[in-house]
Design a protein around this motif. Structure first.
Motif, PDB file in Angstrom:
ATOM      1  N   ILE A  47      43.676 -79.004  -6.283  1.00 29.92           N
ATOM      2  CA  ILE A  47      44.112 -78.785  -7.133  1.00 29.92           C
ATOM      3  C   ILE A  47      45.033 -79.912  -7.729  1.00 29.92           C
ATOM      4  O   ILE A  47      45.432 -80.538  -8.404  1.00 29.92           O
ATOM      5  CB  ILE A  47      43.962 -77.456  -8.131  1.00 29.92           C
ATOM      6  N   LYS A  48      46.373 -79.442  -7.128  1.00 31.99           N
ATOM      7  CA  LYS A  48      47.449 -80.411  -7.291  1.00 31.99           C
ATOM      8  C   LYS A  48      47.170 -81.358  -7.345  1.00 31.99           C
ATOM      9  O   LYS A  48      47.768 -83.017  -7.907  1.00 31.99           O
ATOM     10  CB  LYS A  48      48.747 -80.073  -6.722  1.00 31.99           C
ATOM     11  N   GLN A  49      46.630 -82.177  -6.425  1.00 24.52           N
ATOM     12  CA  GLN A  49      46.240 -83.454  -5.682  1.00 24.52           C
ATOM     13  C   GLN A  49      45.570 -84.115  -7.371  1.00 24.52           C
ATOM     14  O   GLN A  49      45.495 -85.635  -7.425  1.00 24.52           O
ATOM     15  CB  GLN A  49      45.489 -83.629  -4.759  1.00 24.52           C
ATOM     16  N   GLY A  66      41.676 -66.431 -13.266  1.00 24.83           N
ATOM     17  CA  GLY A  66      41.855 -66.340 -12.187  1.00 24.83           C
ATOM     18  C   GLY A  66      41.852 -67.856 -11.812  1.00 24.83           C
ATOM     19  O   GLY A  66      42.793 -68.714 -11.331  1.00 24.83           O
ATOM     20  N   THR A  67      41.275 -68.274 -12.804  1.00 25.34           N
ATOM     21  CA  THR A  67      41.165 -70.107 -12.941  1.00 25.34           C
ATOM     22  C   THR A  67      42.329 -70.667 -13.705  1.00 25.34           C
ATOM     23  O   THR A  67      43.181 -71.749 -12.962  1.00 25.34           O
ATOM     24  CB  THR A  67      40.185 -70.777 -13.481  1.00 25.34           C
ATOM     25  N   LEU A  68      42.981 -69.286 -14.330  1.00 24.23           N
ATOM     26  CA  LEU A  68      44.327 -69.598 -15.451  1.00 24.23           C
ATOM     27  C   LEU A  68      45.594 -69.814 -14.413  1.00 24.23           C
ATOM     28  O   LEU A  68      46.081 -70.630 -13.914  1.00 24.23           O
ATOM     29  CB  LEU A  68      44.284 -68.929 -16.501  1.00 24.23           C
ATOM     30  N   LYS A  69      45.450 -69.069 -13.364  1.00 21.93           N
ATOM     31  CA  LYS A  69      46.030 -68.666 -12.697  1.00 21.93           C
ATOM     32  C   LYS A  69      46.914 -69.835 -11.420  1.00 21.93           C
ATOM     33  O   LYS A  69      47.708 -70.630 -10.762  1.00 21.93           O
ATOM     34  CB  LYS A  69      46.209 -67.256 -11.655  1.00 21.93           C
ATOM     35  N   LEU A  70      45.853 -70.407 -11.054  1.00 25.22           N
ATOM     36  CA  LEU A  70      45.312 -71.093 -10.215  1.00 25.22           C
ATOM     37  C   LEU A  70      45.794 -72.571 -10.983  1.00 25.22           C
ATOM     38  O   LEU A  70      47.171 -73.502  -9.636  1.00 25.22           O
ATOM     39  CB  LEU A  70      43.397 -71.547  -9.757  1.00 25.22           C
ATOM     40  N   GLU A  73      50.182 -72.078 -11.047  1.00 23.96           N
ATOM     41  CA  GLU A  73      50.769 -72.024  -9.237  1.00 23.96           C
ATOM     42  C   GLU A  73      50.734 -73.898  -9.335  1.00 23.96           C
ATOM     43  O   GLU A  73      51.765 -74.457  -8.464  1.00 23.96           O
ATOM     44  CB  GLU A  73      49.620 -71.983  -8.523  1.00 23.96           C
ATOM     45  N   CYS A  74      50.408 -74.907  -9.142  1.00 23.94           N
ATOM     46  CA  CYS A  74      50.097 -75.879  -9.830  1.00 23.94           C
ATOM     47  C   CYS A  74      51.287 -76.998 -10.443  1.00 23.94           C
ATOM     48  O   CYS A  74      51.997 -77.840 -10.396  1.00 23.94           O
ATOM     49  CB  CYS A  74      48.911 -77.055  -9.679  1.00 23.94           C
ATOM     50  N   ILE A 127      52.236 -65.410  -7.804  1.00 27.08           N
ATOM     51  CA  ILE A 127      52.367 -65.625  -9.352  1.00 27.08           C
ATOM     52  C   ILE A 127      51.484 -64.790 -10.300  1.00 27.08           C
ATOM     53  O   ILE A 127      50.080 -64.738 -10.258  1.00 27.08           O
ATOM     54  CB  ILE A 127      52.188 -67.149  -9.729  1.00 27.08           C
ATOM     55  N   CYS A 128      51.960 -64.173 -10.975  1.00 23.14           N
ATOM     56  CA  CYS A 128      51.619 -63.084 -11.857  1.00 23.14           C
ATOM     57  C   CYS A 128      51.323 -63.798 -13.410  1.00 23.14           C
ATOM     58  O   CYS A 128      52.875 -63.811 -13.868  1.00 23.14           O
ATOM     59  CB  CYS A 128      51.835 -61.282 -12.069  1.00 23.14           C
ATOM     60  N   ILE A 129      50.767 -64.415 -13.889  1.00 23.48           N
ATOM     61  CA  ILE A 129      50.586 -64.563 -15.254  1.00 23.48           C
ATOM     62  C   ILE A 129      50.563 -63.491 -16.223  1.00 23.48           C
ATOM     63  O   ILE A 129      50.662 -62.913 -17.615  1.00 23.48           O
ATOM     64  CB  ILE A 129      49.499 -65.959 -15.503  1.00 23.48           C
ATOM     65  N   HIS A 130      49.707 -62.675 -16.225  1.00 25.12           N
ATOM     66  CA  HIS A 130      49.563 -61.888 -17.005  1.00 25.12           C
ATOM     67  C   HIS A 130      49.483 -60.991 -16.642  1.00 25.12           C
ATOM     68  O   HIS A 130      50.342 -59.213 -17.077  1.00 25.12           O
ATOM     69  CB  HIS A 130      47.644 -61.372 -16.978  1.00 25.12           C
TER      70      HIS A 130
END
Length: 284
Positions: A47-49, A66-70, A73-74, A127-130
């Motif tokens: 995903i970063k790439q 979960g998608t937002l968390k991914l 993290e990037c 990482i916890c966003i929520h």
């Protein structure tokens, strides 16, 4: 403006053709769009790439928390703003930020909204966003994942099972050098104010201050939480205590169920959490 949409095809309503909806929305607009559908078992590095190759002005998470968390993290501590198209089962963070659950309206926010810096919480390698928690709700999340029913009926069934089967924990909270010992049904580490179901666990939470909340639920006090939700009266401190802090260490006498942003992690004895200030920009 170039927009990169990171789309989770496994999220939420499988009847919606998300790629087609997004393409149609921008069909007669000047924005350049790049649609990237997450493959199965996609790594963070991939995903970063993709984000680096795209050189997009905005990166949009299309899915649930979960998608937002991914995506988060990037893009930690980067200037690229993150948009949200809520297409998951609960969409807790979108609700928290007032982002419409209607996809057309959410796309308008992505196109015209402004970035806002918010903090996230670092939990070991997570990482916890929520919201993350130890105990009852994490057990509920684990059970919910095994049920064929989704939505509120699935949550109700998982909750009933958890109420009958989950046992209270013995925990020690280490906050600012002070130790708090207690029996607990659950301990929530709260970046946001409410779960995706709308249940408000942390009425005083703010995503842009320098603190997060540790919510110690001493008993199965869901009536207490519902009281706060409906009446806005404060928690009864004999049943629920809330601590504000920038870091905490939580130790459970026995291994306890643990979840982060709706994803069941496993059973742990210890959690260490600290705030990461102004970690990401979210388009609101």
């Amino acid at each position: 403006m170039k927009l990169l949409f990171i789309i989770n095809p496994g999220s939420g309503n499988h009847e919606l053709d998300l790629k087609d909806i997004i393409s149609s929305y921008f069909n007669d607009k000047p924005a350049e769009i790049d649609l990237y559908e997450l493959p199965k078992d996609c790594s963070i590095e991939k995903i970063k790439q993709k984000i680096e190759q795209s050189e997009a002005d905005r990166v949009i998470a299309v899915g649930g928390d979960g998608t937002l968390k991914l995506v988060t993290e990037c893009l930690l501590f980067q200037d690229t703003p993150i948009g949200i198209i809520p297409a998951g089962s609960a969409n807790g963070m979108a609700k928290e930020l007032g982002i419409p659950t209607d996809i057309q309206e959410a796309l308008a926010v992505v196109e015209n909204g402004n970035p806002k810096k918010i903090h996230v919480i670092k939990l070991h390698d997570e990482i916890c966003i929520h919201l993350s928690d130890l105990g009852f709700n994490a057990y509920l999340v684990k059970k919910f994942d095994t049920l064929p029913e989704r939505g509120m009926w699935g949550y109700a069934k998982a909750t009933w099972h958890a109420l009958w089967n989950h046992k209270r924990m013995e925990v020690v909270l280490n906050i600012k050098g002070e130790q708090i010992q207690s029996k607990a049904a659950m301990v929530a580490i709260a970046n946001a104010t409410m779960y995706g179901t709308g249940l408000q666990i942390n009425p005083d939470g703010k995503l842009d201050d320098d603190l997060f909340e540790v919510v110690l639920v001493k008993d199965y006090s869901y009536l207490e939480i519902l009281k706060v939700w409906f009446t806005k009266l404060p928690f009864n401190p004999k049943k629920v205590e809330v601590f504000q802090t920038s870091e905490v260490k939580i130790t459970s006498k026995y291994k306890a169920h643990f979840q982060v942003d709706g994803e069941y992690i496993g059973k742990v004895n210890t959690i260490e959490a600290k705030i990461l200030k102004d970690a990401i920009s979210i388009i609101i």
